[in-house]
Design a protein around this motif. Sequence first.
Motif, PDB file in Angstrom:
ATOM      1  N   HIS A  28    -108.503 122.583  42.355  1.00  0.00           N
ATOM      2  CA  HIS A  28    -109.237 121.312  42.335  1.00  0.00           C
ATOM      3  C   HIS A  28    -109.432 120.811  40.902  1.00  0.00           C
ATOM      4  N   ALA A  29    -109.758 121.743  40.009  1.00  0.00           N
ATOM      5  CA  ALA A  29    -109.951 121.372  38.595  1.00  0.00           C
ATOM      6  C   ALA A  29    -108.646 120.882  37.977  1.00  0.00           C
ATOM      7  N   LYS A  30    -107.545 121.555  38.348  1.00  0.00           N
ATOM      8  CA  LYS A  30    -106.251 121.141  37.814  1.00  0.00           C
ATOM      9  C   LYS A  30    -105.876 119.743  38.321  1.00  0.00           C
ATOM     10  N   LYS A  31    -106.152 119.500  39.628  1.00  0.00           N
ATOM     11  CA  LYS A  31    -105.849 118.183  40.188  1.00  0.00           C
ATOM     12  C   LYS A  31    -106.662 117.090  39.511  1.00  0.00           C
ATOM     13  N   GLU A  32    -107.940 117.392  39.220  1.00  0.00           N
ATOM     14  CA  GLU A  32    -108.790 116.405  38.544  1.00  0.00           C
ATOM     15  C   GLU A  32    -108.281 116.119  37.139  1.00  0.00           C
ATOM     16  N   SER A  33    -107.863 117.189  36.444  1.00  0.00           N
ATOM     17  CA  SER A  33    -107.358 116.996  35.085  1.00  0.00           C
ATOM     18  C   SER A  33    -106.047 116.225  35.098  1.00  0.00           C
ATOM     19  N   LYS A  34    -105.214 116.467  36.136  1.00  0.00           N
ATOM     20  CA  LYS A  34    -103.960 115.727  36.233  1.00  0.00           C
ATOM     21  C   LYS A  34    -104.208 114.266  36.567  1.00  0.00           C
ATOM     22  N   ALA A  35    -105.303 113.997  37.304  1.00  0.00           N
ATOM     23  CA  ALA A  35    -105.611 112.615  37.675  1.00  0.00           C
ATOM     24  C   ALA A  35    -105.996 111.774  36.464  1.00  0.00           C
ATOM     25  N   LYS A  36    -106.511 112.417  35.426  1.00  0.00           N
ATOM     26  CA  LYS A  36    -106.894 111.699  34.212  1.00  0.00           C
ATOM     27  C   LYS A  36    -105.641 111.284  33.442  1.00  0.00           C
ATOM     28  N   LEU A  37    -105.617 110.030  33.052  1.00  0.00           N
ATOM     29  CA  LEU A  37    -104.505 109.531  32.254  1.00  0.00           C
ATOM     30  C   LEU A  37    -104.840 109.652  30.779  1.00  0.00           C
ATOM     31  N   SER A  38    -103.882 110.101  29.993  1.00  0.00           N
ATOM     32  CA  SER A  38    -104.094 110.188  28.552  1.00  0.00           C
ATOM     33  C   SER A  38    -104.060 108.789  27.945  1.00  0.00           C
ATOM     34  N   VAL A  39    -104.628 108.675  26.756  1.00  0.00           N
ATOM     35  CA  VAL A  39    -104.608 107.385  26.052  1.00  0.00           C
ATOM     36  C   VAL A  39    -103.177 106.953  25.776  1.00  0.00           C
ATOM     37  N   CYS A  40    -102.314 107.936  25.464  1.00  0.00           N
ATOM     38  CA  CYS A  40    -100.908 107.629  25.196  1.00  0.00           C
ATOM     39  C   CYS A  40    -100.250 107.035  26.435  1.00  0.00           C
ATOM     40  N   SER A  41    -100.509 107.626  27.618  1.00  0.00           N
ATOM     41  CA  SER A  41     -99.915 107.113  28.858  1.00  0.00           C
ATOM     42  C   SER A  41    -100.408 105.700  29.143  1.00  0.00           C
ATOM     43  N   LYS A  42    -101.699 105.465  28.923  1.00  0.00           N
ATOM     44  CA  LYS A  42    -102.244 104.124  29.161  1.00  0.00           C
ATOM     45  C   LYS A  42    -101.635 103.099  28.205  1.00  0.00           C
ATOM     46  N   LEU A  43    -101.450 103.482  26.968  1.00  0.00           N
ATOM     47  CA  LEU A  43    -100.855 102.568  25.995  1.00  0.00           C
ATOM     48  C   LEU A  43     -99.405 102.253  26.339  1.00  0.00           C
ATOM     49  N   CYS A  44     -98.647 103.312  26.719  1.00  0.00           N
ATOM     50  CA  CYS A  44     -97.241 103.094  27.089  1.00  0.00           C
ATOM     51  C   CYS A  44     -97.143 102.206  28.328  1.00  0.00           C
ATOM     52  N   TYR A  45     -98.046 102.439  29.279  1.00  0.00           N
ATOM     53  CA  TYR A  45     -98.080 101.583  30.468  1.00  0.00           C
ATOM     54  C   TYR A  45     -98.426 100.147  30.080  1.00  0.00           C
ATOM     55  N   ALA A  46     -99.407  99.993  29.206  1.00  0.00           N
ATOM     56  CA  ALA A  46     -99.843  98.652  28.802  1.00  0.00           C
ATOM     57  C   ALA A  46     -98.743  97.893  28.074  1.00  0.00           C
ATOM     58  N   VAL A  47     -97.969  98.591  27.260  1.00  0.00           N
ATOM     59  CA  VAL A  47     -96.889  97.949  26.497  1.00  0.00           C
ATOM     60  C   VAL A  47     -95.876  97.300  27.435  1.00  0.00           C
ATOM     61  N   GLY A  48     -95.703  97.883  28.633  1.00  0.00           N
ATOM     62  CA  GLY A  48     -94.757  97.319  29.584  1.00  0.00           C
ATOM     63  C   GLY A  48     -95.125  95.932  30.076  1.00  0.00           C
ATOM     64  N   GLY A  49     -96.380  95.530  29.936  1.00  0.00           N
ATOM     65  CA  GLY A  49     -96.788  94.196  30.362  1.00  0.00           C
ATOM     66  C   GLY A  49     -96.514  93.114  29.339  1.00  0.00           C
ATOM     67  N   ALA A  50     -96.168  93.510  28.124  1.00  0.00           N
ATOM     68  CA  ALA A  50     -95.981  92.525  27.054  1.00  0.00           C
ATOM     69  C   ALA A  50     -94.781  91.603  27.259  1.00  0.00           C
ATOM     70  N   PRO A  51     -93.594  92.103  27.710  1.00  0.00           N
ATOM     71  CA  PRO A  51     -92.437  91.197  27.825  1.00  0.00           C
ATOM     72  C   PRO A  51     -92.684  89.993  28.712  1.00  0.00           C
ATOM     73  N   TYR A  52     -93.315  90.208  29.847  1.00  0.00           N
ATOM     74  CA  TYR A  52     -93.574  89.098  30.768  1.00  0.00           C
ATOM     75  C   TYR A  52     -94.469  88.055  30.114  1.00  0.00           C
ATOM     76  N   GLN A  53     -95.483  88.503  29.387  1.00  0.00           N
ATOM     77  CA  GLN A  53     -96.415  87.561  28.776  1.00  0.00           C
ATOM     78  C   GLN A  53     -95.825  86.878  27.545  1.00  0.00           C
ATOM     79  N   ILE A  54     -95.065  87.615  26.747  1.00  0.00           N
ATOM     80  CA  ILE A  54     -94.452  87.009  25.553  1.00  0.00           C
ATOM     81  C   ILE A  54     -93.504  85.891  25.951  1.00  0.00           C
TER      82      ILE A  54
END
Length: 528
Positions: A28-54
């Motif tokens: 259960h603890a491992k699943k909870e830790s896996k559910a958390k997204l790292s800041v790096c993952s969030k940033l990489c995900y966020a960068v993908g939204g830039a082309p459409y907006q630019i």
Amino acid sequence: MAKGRGAESASSTGLLQPSLLQQDELRHAKKESKAKLSVCSKLCYAVGGAPYQITGCALGFFLQIYLLDVAQLDPFYASIILFVGRAWDAITDPMVGFFISKTPWSRLGRLMPWIIFSTPFAVISYFLIWFVPDLSSGQVMWYLLFYCMFQTLVTCFHVPYSALTMFISREQSERDSATAYRMTVEVLGTVLGTAIQGQIVGQVDTPCIQDSRLFGVTNTSVAMEEVNITRDAGSLTDTRNAYMIAAGVIGGIYILCAIVLFLGVREKRDASELQSDEPISFFRGLKLVMKHGAYIKLIAGFLFTSLAFMLLEGNFALFCTYTLGFRNEFQNILLAIMLSATLSIPLWQWFLMHFGKKTAVYVGISSAIPFLIMVVVLESNLIVTYVVAIAAGISVAAAFLLPWSMLPDVIDDFNLQHPDSRGHEAIFFSFYVFFTKFASGVSLGISTLSLDFAGYKTRGCSQPEEVKFTLKMLVSAAPVGLILLGLLLFKLYPIDEDRRRENKKALQDLREEENSSDSDSTELASIV
């Protein structure tokens, strides 16, 4: 002996249970830790939204004035290109959503292949939009073809990217956090689109007809001959080259962002879909989605508010150039709006976390109304215009963030009501975009036709008073009316903070039941 074996069995059972409990806690603890997204993952995900907006920002702010004053198309034909391009763009969203729902999972995922393979073709078609072909006839078909082609390809990027929100994490809080990162980067993308396009094009003076008496000449070719043709042609060529340079820079950023998204984000297959590899019926899912009241009320409210900002976006460059008289400043005013919006995203994320998303909608979007009125009522003044632009940018940030933050809540609500029908995320996102794009296409076509009826003069250094008045209506009166209508409709939206918390708890309970069922099955299998 029997007693000894029973005691032995009881002893082993007593030893086994704590061990199993500890293993279950660890899992259960491992699943909870896996559910958390790292800041790096969030940033990489966020960068993908830039082309459409630019690209969307560059097209939204500059395509109309480019077609009228650089490509020198008649306003009637420019309105056809803008309307058909946006309408086709709207139609492609549900089409792409349909094909995504039929796409099987692969080693790269179900959504990521769409994003990767559409990118190079989208960049090529985007560049050709800003190229003026050496054709005596057929320019209208050229721009219509490549505008529609780009809209199709960018939809193949953006619809799966939007649906990816539901596949990066199961946790609602993590998705909200990732959405805030995404909106920050997307608004920053609009800043980049405005800055790159505006500053590169702004370095070149677009030639215009200075003698207002030429407006009375019926034969425009005769009028053109009375201008210094050599200087005019050279300046116009420089302007066209500037647009192509800007398109090349934006295309390079598009490719770079797609690479970062692909390398930094892992698409996670929903556990409920592991039970079956059968594709989910698109039309059955569409019928269920369109019957979901919360979704219909959400898109009805945001349809009109989004339309208001799109109408403002499409006509703002012309408004600054001809109504306010800031021909050489409009790109900097646009940049002020986008920078203000970017810096306001964290503010609105904090606000919706503390006061709720519906409250953020009312406060954030309605705050634009006094500034939209002020910009046309007050005397034309550059300092006042910048102040209004910065204040309006704060409201633009709310309009960017809130729809994408609230759509996952609607999907969670749908999943609770239809627990046996999953995999419709692309339908939710694609049809929301469909309605907003189609409406914006209609509005842009009508607004460009309105300018034609008002007597818009292609490449004129000034415009008749009727055109100036029409631009005031398009950037002030019409958006204010649409915002008020959207906010009235939004009162019907049923998912407030209490219901959102209840849905979150219900989903967590369901997942815990699934996890406990899985762990029980695993333990039984290991014992057997």
